[in-house]
Design a protein around this motif. Structure first.
Motif, PDB file in Angstrom:
ATOM      1  N   PHE A  89       0.821  -1.213   0.000  1.00 27.11           N
ATOM      2  CA  PHE A  89       0.000   0.000   0.000  1.00 27.11           C
ATOM      3  C   PHE A  89       0.860   1.270   0.000  1.00 27.11           C
ATOM      4  O   PHE A  89       0.591   2.204  -0.762  1.00 27.11           O
ATOM      5  CB  PHE A  89      -0.922   0.003   1.224  1.00 27.11           C
ATOM      6  N   LEU A  90       1.887   1.334   0.835  1.00 24.85           N
ATOM      7  CA  LEU A  90       2.690   2.545   0.939  1.00 24.85           C
ATOM      8  C   LEU A  90       3.376   2.883  -0.385  1.00 24.85           C
ATOM      9  O   LEU A  90       3.307   4.019  -0.872  1.00 24.85           O
ATOM     10  CB  LEU A  90       3.733   2.392   2.055  1.00 24.85           C
ATOM     11  N   ALA A  91       4.030   1.895  -0.981  1.00 21.21           N
ATOM     12  CA  ALA A  91       4.773   2.159  -2.225  1.00 21.21           C
ATOM     13  C   ALA A  91       3.829   2.387  -3.403  1.00 21.21           C
ATOM     14  O   ALA A  91       4.068   3.271  -4.235  1.00 21.21           O
ATOM     15  CB  ALA A  91       5.710   0.986  -2.527  1.00 21.21           C
ATOM     16  N   PHE A 153      17.468  -2.176  -1.941  1.00 21.19           N
ATOM     17  CA  PHE A 153      16.365  -2.022  -0.983  1.00 21.19           C
ATOM     18  C   PHE A 153      15.053  -1.628  -1.675  1.00 21.19           C
ATOM     19  O   PHE A 153      14.337  -0.749  -1.215  1.00 21.19           O
ATOM     20  CB  PHE A 153      16.729  -0.996   0.088  1.00 21.19           C
ATOM     21  N   VAL A 154      14.778  -2.282  -2.786  1.00 20.95           N
ATOM     22  CA  VAL A 154      13.537  -2.030  -3.510  1.00 20.95           C
ATOM     23  C   VAL A 154      12.473  -2.985  -2.956  1.00 20.95           C
ATOM     24  O   VAL A 154      12.412  -4.158  -3.340  1.00 20.95           O
ATOM     25  CB  VAL A 154      13.713  -2.232  -5.023  1.00 20.95           C
ATOM     26  N   THR A 155      11.659  -2.493  -2.041  1.00 20.37           N
ATOM     27  CA  THR A 155      10.655  -3.336  -1.399  1.00 20.37           C
ATOM     28  C   THR A 155       9.688  -3.895  -2.431  1.00 20.37           C
ATOM     29  O   THR A 155       9.133  -3.141  -3.233  1.00 20.37           O
ATOM     30  CB  THR A 155       9.876  -2.524  -0.342  1.00 20.37           C
ATOM     31  N   SER A 195      11.177  -9.632   8.156  1.00 19.22           N
ATOM     32  CA  SER A 195      10.653 -10.748   7.355  1.00 19.22           C
ATOM     33  C   SER A 195      10.046 -10.292   6.035  1.00 19.22           C
ATOM     34  O   SER A 195       9.534 -11.114   5.276  1.00 19.22           O
ATOM     35  CB  SER A 195       9.626 -11.590   8.132  1.00 19.22           C
ATOM     36  N   GLY A 196      10.063  -9.002   5.753  1.00 20.55           N
ATOM     37  CA  GLY A 196       9.668  -8.523   4.439  1.00 20.55           C
ATOM     38  C   GLY A 196      10.766  -8.819   3.431  1.00 20.55           C
ATOM     39  O   GLY A 196      11.846  -9.310   3.787  1.00 20.55           O
ATOM     40  N   ILE A 197      10.483  -8.550   2.169  1.00 14.71           N
ATOM     41  CA  ILE A 197      11.452  -8.848   1.116  1.00 14.71           C
ATOM     42  C   ILE A 197      11.712  -7.591   0.290  1.00 14.71           C
ATOM     43  O   ILE A 197      10.769  -6.923  -0.153  1.00 14.71           O
ATOM     44  CB  ILE A 197      10.947  -9.971   0.191  1.00 14.71           C
TER      45      ILE A 197
END
Length: 368
Positions: A89-91, A153-155, A195-197
């Motif tokens: 949602f944020l990105a 660091f590209v979520t 734990s995000g990627i």
């Protein structure tokens, strides 16, 4: 500007609170982690976000969205933070939508963002820390450009459908909307502390046509500034949720955990620490709301956004550290959720610049 929510915003908060808590509580994040989910979030849940209209919060009504503002987007982000919900949602619905706003690229990408079919990722960082420096090159090639370089660091960058890429062009910076299946583009996913990627992206002569330019060539500072302002303010709102969730867990534990026959919350030393934490979180919440209101009013929010990101980083760090300490030994175990709040807070604090980065920016703006 009043530093409180109006009736409509309060109604949205209640809706978002019930939806996120029921569909994606902390157990949802734990389940994705335990399954070693390769996506990092739930696509079906993202579709539900779209069905609720959340993906169109910042998209103008004339383009199919709800036409709301950063205050409303922050309301949802706070609930996402409170429940540690893995979500694009944020990105996608905040930073990418703001970068695309008012450009020809909006007509291309808004419909699929609204329907929940498109997930966007922000390819803006190239080093270990966010510093705003861009080395990636975009050289003219035929009717378009050839992109060469790397981003970090590209979520969700390994599964995103759309990449917003900042690169240097001949006379400035240009922001590009790059499809994820572009030839020459490779992604290496990495598991983060929460734990995000996030992915490392390599661009080896990626060819894009002129339609990929967001706004004007060499004039990318404008859409990039909108992206960063929205991203920083949104990340701050999510941090308020993370800190608030940790504080609520801690206060509940102080009320139920007993020593010497009484609740440990009756000890004056712990009451003082809880009161200090509550005060810091309320000040941070007010700073975020001020930044959101200035953005929605179309006023210069540069200073307010920096203050919000710096203050929420400090306040939320205090919240999660106090939470783990006051939980004692169980705060260090994986079985108890409080540690997840600390990990998520750490990642959000670094995103789009940490507290030191923004404190330094404020100091330099003041002439120091």
């Amino acid at each position: 500007m009043p530093l409180y929510l109006n009736d409509d915003q309060t109604m949205l908060r209640d809706t978002a609170k019930d939806f996120v808590a029921s569909e994606a509580p902390v157990a949802h994040m734990r389940a994705l982690r335990d399954a070693d989910d390769a996506t990092g979030f739930s696509r079906p849940l993202w579709k539900q976000f779209a069905e609720m209209g959340f993906t169109g919060i910042l998209i103008p009504e004339g383009e199919g969205g709800l036409g709301l503002g950063h205050v409303e987007a922050g309301i949802l982000l706070e609930e996402i933070g409170r429940n540690l919900t893995p979500s694009p949602f944020l990105a996608t619905a905040v930073a990418a939508v703001e970068a695309l706003k008012g450009t020809a690229a909006a007509a291309i990408w808004y419909p699929s963002i609204l329907s929940g079919e498109t997930v966007a990722a922000l390819a803006i960082d190239e080093g270990a820390k966010h510093n705003g420096k861009i080395a990636m090159q975009a050289q003219r090639s035929g009717n378009g450009f050839r992109l060469t370089g790397a981003k970090q660091f590209v979520t969700h960058g390994h599964v995103a459908d759309l990449l917003l890429v900042a690169a240097k062009t001949e006379n400035g910076t240009t922001l590009f909307a790059v499809p994820s299946d572009a030839s020459g583009l490779s992604a290496t996913p990495e598991r983060l502390a929460d734990s995000g990627i996030a992915a490392r992206l390599q661009f080896d002569g990626v060819e894009v046509d002129a339609d990929a330019v967001i706004g004007e060539v060499d004039q990318g500072d404008g859409p990039l500034a909108r992206l960063l302002a929205a991203g920083r303010t949104g990340a701050s709102a999510e941090m308020v949720g993370v800190g608030g969730g940790a504080m609520d867990m801690t206060v509940a534990y102080l009320r139920e955990r007993k020593q010497f026959g009484v609740a440990i919350g009756s000890f004056q030393a712990l009451q003082h620490r809880a009161a200090h934490l509550y005060s810091e979180m309320e000040v941070a919440r007010a700073a975020v709301l001020k930044a959101q209101q200035l953005l929605d009013a179309g006023q210069d929010a540069t200073e307010a956004v920096a203050v919000a990101k710096a203050m929420t980083g400090l306040a939320t760090t205090l919240a999660v550290q106090e939470g783990v300490q006051m939980h004692g030994g169980i705060g260090m175990t994986d079985e108890y959720d409080i540690g997840f709040f600390m990990k998520r807070a750490r990642v959000l604090a670094e995103m789009f610049g940490d507290s030191n980065f923004h404190a330094n920016a404020l100091a330099e703006a003041a002439g120091y």
